[in-house]
Enzyme design. Structure first.
Site, mmCIF file in Angstrom:
data_model
loop_
_atom_site.group_PDB
_atom_site.id
_atom_site.type_symbol
_atom_site.label_atom_id
_atom_site.label_comp_id
_atom_site.label_asym_id
_atom_site.label_seq_id
_atom_site.Cartn_x
_atom_site.Cartn_y
_atom_site.Cartn_z
ATOM 1 N N GLN A 1 0.814 -1.213 0.000
ATOM 2 C CA GLN A 1 0.000 0.000 0.000
ATOM 3 C C GLN A 1 0.852 1.269 0.000
ATOM 4 O O GLN A 1 0.333 2.365 -0.186
ATOM 5 C CB GLN A 1 -0.963 -0.006 1.191
ATOM 6 C CG GLN A 1 -0.284 0.116 2.542
ATOM 7 C CD GLN A 1 -1.250 -0.030 3.716
ATOM 8 O OE1 GLN A 1 -1.725 -1.114 4.020
ATOM 9 N NE2 GLN A 1 -1.547 1.085 4.379
ATOM 10 N N CYS B 1 -5.624 0.551 3.450
ATOM 11 C CA CYS B 1 -5.715 -0.872 3.782
ATOM 12 C C CYS B 1 -7.107 -1.422 3.481
ATOM 13 O O CYS B 1 -7.262 -2.563 3.064
ATOM 14 C CB CYS B 1 -5.384 -1.081 5.250
ATOM 15 S SG CYS B 1 -6.460 -0.124 6.329
ATOM 16 N N HIS C 1 -6.674 -1.676 11.149
ATOM 17 C CA HIS C 1 -6.015 -2.021 9.886
ATOM 18 C C HIS C 1 -6.796 -3.117 9.168
ATOM 19 O O HIS C 1 -7.072 -4.163 9.753
ATOM 20 C CB HIS C 1 -4.582 -2.487 10.204
ATOM 21 C CG HIS C 1 -3.764 -2.809 9.002
ATOM 22 N ND1 HIS C 1 -3.592 -1.937 7.944
ATOM 23 C CD2 HIS C 1 -3.057 -3.921 8.674
ATOM 24 C CE1 HIS C 1 -2.811 -2.503 7.038
ATOM 25 N NE2 HIS C 1 -2.484 -3.702 7.453
ATOM 26 N N ASN D 1 -1.496 -9.406 4.341
ATOM 27 C CA ASN D 1 -1.307 -7.997 4.658
ATOM 28 C C ASN D 1 -0.980 -7.226 3.385
ATOM 29 O O ASN D 1 -0.849 -7.836 2.308
ATOM 30 C CB ASN D 1 -0.193 -7.866 5.712
ATOM 31 C CG ASN D 1 -0.274 -6.552 6.453
ATOM 32 O OD1 ASN D 1 -1.060 -5.667 6.122
ATOM 33 N ND2 ASN D 1 0.563 -6.400 7.470
#
Ligand SMILES: *[C@@H]1O[C@H](CO)[C@@H](O)[C@H](O)[C@H]1NC(C)=O
Ligand SMILES: *[C@@H]1O[C@H](CO)[C@@H](O)[C@H](O)[C@H]1NC(C)=O
Length: 359
Positions: A148, A154, A290, A311
């Site tokens: 990102q 996110c 997140h 992630n």
């Protein structure tokens, strides 16, 4: 066909090289100030850090040194996870937290008055015979971890993992999809690089013609103007979304056994910043900040249960960009709040061609 095979080969070669090239330190280096200075220079070279003023470099060295001590001390402890000196090694935990884990998802949800999908329906409620383990990466439903960059989107990455997953499952084709489209175009409830949540993003996709491919609408790491000319040709359709019943680990397993699921965690802990491998059960709260996605679950040979979480901090962080997070702990909220907010897109069609009435 040949071209595809070639690309796949070079990709996996890249991944292998990536693993080989991960940054390691020698305990000897930590024994003197000069050793740590040398380590710092090595780390800067490895991460191609730009030249900065002498003052700034000195300040960063002190932060680096304290992070090195933290990583080393933690790795000496008998924990089921390890840390490493990754690209965040010159950020204080406060700086890291502000840039990479500041979505305050629950808070955001309340502020925006966003409701949960009002349907009480949970399509997987009657799923039984859950497999003991599932990993959607091995079933060609998960793209490699993305980055990102310094953009707090996110929520868009989390949304896209789940859409890529259900699209691959329904159509048999894994296509990397566009976070940038969501950042630029879903501006009614979400906040681009300043945070957001996944549910309205699914609603947006279901009601605005679908999601463009990464190739057609590539990532820039900045919020830009929505560009409809990039949302053409191939767009991936979904029908809507459902929430997994809250704080219900078994329900989350039922959903994950059927498709990758969007989730949120509290990700700003010092250990999480430097997570390298293993099952994460480190210090964290349940104030989710997140967006991530659960792409599987399993149990280690030692019997530790975990979720496989994708992630969006690039492939260098964690296990090629993924983290295994403790499952089955004592907290009903789940490790780092992972049971708090889970949802997934619904896609019924096995193709992405709109039916006549949608045209
Ligand atoms: C949710 O469902 C209730 C009961 O069916 C209804 O009264 C309410 O308007 C719904 N809310 C939304 C946002 O659809
Ligand atoms: C689950 O089973 C119950 C009882 O048979 C049924 O009423 C319900 O509609 C089922 N749920 C789904 C999502 O199929």
């Amino acid at each position: 066909m040949e071209i595809k095979v070639f690309i796949l080969l070079s990709l996996s070669l890249g991944l292998i090289l990536g693993i080989v090239e991960s940054f390691e330190y020698d305990e000897e280096e930590l024994k003197s100030e000069e050793g740590v200075q040398g380590l710092y220079e090595r780390w800067r070279n490895h991460h191609n850090v730009e030249e900065v003023s002498q003052d700034e470099k000195c300040h960063r060295f002190n932060v680096f040194k304290s992070n090195v001590e933290h990583v080393h001390k933690t790795n000496k402890m008998n924990k089921p996870y390890k840390l490493k000196l990754n690209k965040f090694a010159t950020l204080t935990n406060h700086e890291f937290s502000n840039t990479y884990a500041s979505s305050k998802i629950k808070h955001f949800q309340k502020l925006q008055g966003i409701e949960k999908s009002n349907s009480s329906s949970f399509m997987y409620e009657n799923v039984s015979n859950l497999p003991p383990a599932i990993d959607w990466r091995t079933r060609n439903a998960v793209t490699p971890a993305k980055d990102q960059l310094r953009c707090g989107a996110c929520w868009a990455f989390s949304t896209v993992v789940a859409v890529e997953g259900i699209n691959a499952i329904r159509t048999g084709e894994l296509v990397s999809l566009s976070e940038q489209q969501l950042i630029d175009c879903e501006t009614e409830t979400n906040n681009g690089c300043s945070g957001g949540i996944m549910e309205p993003a699914f609603v947006f996709l279901a009601t605005h013609g679908g999601l463009a491919t990464e190739e057609n609408y590539p990532y820039t790491g900045r919020r830009g103007l929505c560009d409809p000319s990039k949302i053409v040709k191939k767009t991936i359709k979904i029908n809507g979304f459902e929430d997994v019943p809250e704080l219900n680990e078994e329900a989350i397993m039922k959903a994950v056994a059927n498709q990758p699921v969007s989730a949120a965690i509290e990700a700003n802990g010092h250990d999480f910043q430097f997570y390298s491998s293993g099952v994460f059960n480190g210090k964290c709260g349940v104030d989710v900040n997140h967006g991530v996605a659960i792409v599987g679950y399993g149990v280690t040979p030692e019997g530790i249960k975990y979720w496989i979480v994708k992630n969006s901090w690039g492939p260098e962080w964690g296990e090629d960009g993924f983290v295994r997070v403790l499952r089955g702990g004592t907290n009903v909220m789940g490790m780092c709040g992972i049971n708090v907010l889970t949802c997934y897109p619904v896609k019924t069609s096995t193709s992405n061609i709109p039916s006549n009435h949608e045209l």
